[in-house]
Design a protein around this motif. Structure first.
Motif, PDB file in Angstrom:
ATOM      1  N   ARG A  36      -8.030   5.074   8.928  1.00  0.00           N
ATOM      2  CA  ARG A  36      -7.632   6.473   8.998  1.00  0.00           C
ATOM      3  C   ARG A  36      -8.616   7.168   9.919  1.00  0.00           C
ATOM      4  N   VAL A  37      -8.173   8.195  10.617  1.00  0.00           N
ATOM      5  CA  VAL A  37      -9.069   8.902  11.520  1.00  0.00           C
ATOM      6  C   VAL A  37      -8.900  10.406  11.320  1.00  0.00           C
ATOM      7  N   PHE A  38     -10.034  11.100  11.148  1.00  0.00           N
ATOM      8  CA  PHE A  38     -10.019  12.545  10.949  1.00  0.00           C
ATOM      9  C   PHE A  38     -11.199  13.180  11.668  1.00  0.00           C
ATOM     10  N   CYS A  39     -11.028  14.448  12.018  1.00  0.00           N
ATOM     11  CA  CYS A  39     -12.145  15.248  12.517  1.00  0.00           C
ATOM     12  C   CYS A  39     -13.058  15.577  11.344  1.00  0.00           C
ATOM     13  N   LEU A  40     -14.361  15.629  11.600  1.00  0.00           N
ATOM     14  CA  LEU A  40     -15.318  15.947  10.537  1.00  0.00           C
ATOM     15  C   LEU A  40     -15.103  17.343   9.967  1.00  0.00           C
ATOM     16  N   SER A  41     -14.412  18.203  10.695  1.00  0.00           N
ATOM     17  CA  SER A  41     -14.126  19.544  10.185  1.00  0.00           C
ATOM     18  C   SER A  41     -13.192  19.511   8.975  1.00  0.00           C
ATOM     19  N   LEU A  42     -12.529  18.384   8.760  1.00  0.00           N
ATOM     20  CA  LEU A  42     -11.576  18.262   7.655  1.00  0.00           C
ATOM     21  C   LEU A  42     -12.214  17.692   6.390  1.00  0.00           C
ATOM     22  N   THR A  43     -13.526  17.651   6.349  1.00  0.00           N
ATOM     23  CA  THR A  43     -14.207  17.179   5.151  1.00  0.00           C
ATOM     24  C   THR A  43     -13.772  17.989   3.937  1.00  0.00           C
ATOM     25  N   ASP A  44     -13.539  17.302   2.839  1.00  0.00           N
ATOM     26  CA  ASP A  44     -13.056  17.863   1.567  1.00  0.00           C
ATOM     27  C   ASP A  44     -11.572  18.207   1.586  1.00  0.00           C
ATOM     28  N   LYS A  45     -10.954  18.194   2.756  1.00  0.00           N
ATOM     29  CA  LYS A  45      -9.515  18.440   2.842  1.00  0.00           C
ATOM     30  C   LYS A  45      -8.754  17.121   2.964  1.00  0.00           C
ATOM     31  N   LYS A  46      -9.226  16.283   3.880  1.00  0.00           N
ATOM     32  CA  LYS A  46      -8.577  14.997   4.111  1.00  0.00           C
ATOM     33  C   LYS A  46      -9.412  13.812   3.642  1.00  0.00           C
ATOM     34  N   PHE A  47     -10.705  14.024   3.467  1.00  0.00           N
ATOM     35  CA  PHE A  47     -11.588  12.932   3.045  1.00  0.00           C
ATOM     36  C   PHE A  47     -12.847  13.505   2.403  1.00  0.00           C
TER      37      PHE A  47
END
Length: 246
Positions: A36-47
């Motif tokens: 899975r790949v996410f921007c670190l700005s999505l911490t607590d939202k996506k991961f």
């Protein structure tokens, strides 16, 4: 969570780290992994990084050694002094930092992230790397990614090593995104922790010899695999190119 899965998170100011993170994600399936790949700005939202088992961080540095805007929220969280020293004890990780030696404090954000994860109990499954856009990101990025696939297969106990096709798009895609993020890092953060065991030290020496990534990518991959076998999670090394001719 899928078997043989890992998370890729990136912090990017101009798009380079995002491009490389997505390149790793796009190639993970062909190597036998789910990612899975996410921007670190999505911490607590996506991961939530403290709930993950394996994470690959791809992080740029901007300004005078500052984190990209997209990293600020995550960085504030993990640098809290109230966090327990075992907050990330279940995490196995590696960092690919991007920087530019034409600016001061080379790759500072990537190295600070690497150091903070270790302080919170996380351990490396693969040596962290730090690429220099001043001489060409691909000098470090492409062989580091090829070594990553080997380290992941060893980490997940996969006996057969898959073919590691050239990752020709990784650094070039990043370069196409925009010019490099201004980077940073304090030189004393790149020291290599000592190890006692002879076999570990031998493996470490092999990688130290490749602290300047050359065109001998095969040697790099084999050394990375040796370290993953001999000392998983014990230390992190910086791979720093010195000249364009390497």
């Amino acid at each position: 969570m899928a078997e043989h899965s890992f998370l890729i998170v990136y912090g990017s100011q101009t798009g380079q780290s995002k491009a490389i993170a997505e390149e790793i994600h796009n190639n993970s399936e062909k190597h036998g992994f789910s990612s899975r790949v996410f921007c670190l700005s999505l911490t607590d939202k996506k991961f939530a990084v403290n709930s993950e088992s394996h994470v690959v961080f791809v992080c740029s540095t901007t300004g005078d050694g500052d984190p990209p805007d997209t990293v600020m929220k995550f960085w504030r969280r993990i640098k809290k002094k109230t966090l327990a020293t075992d907050y990330l004890a279940s995490l196995r990780f590696t960092v690919l930092g991007l920087g530019d030696s034409n600016y001061g404090n080379f790759c500072r954000m990537g190295k600070l992230l690497d150091m903070r994860c270790s302080e919170l109990g996380a351990t490396h499954f693969y040596p962290s790397g730090f690429a220099d856009d001043g001489v060409g990101l691909e000098i470090v990025v492409d062989p580091w990614i090829r070594g990553l696939w080997i380290a992941l297969r060893l980490e997940f106990g996969l006996s057969e090593l898959a073919e590691t096709p050239s990752i020709n798009g990784a650094a070039s895609s990043a370069a196409a995104a925009t010019t490099a993020d201004h980077s940073a890092s304090e030189s004393n953060n790149s020291s290599v922790p000592s190890v006692e065991d002879g076999s570990v030290a031998e493996a470490a020496t092999a990688l130290v010899g490749l602290s300047v990534i050359t065109s001998q990518e095969k040697d790099f991959e084999e050394s990375a695999a040796a370290v993953a076998v001999a000392a998983p999670g014990i230390f992190s090394l910086s791979f720093l190119p010195r000249t364009r001719s390497l």
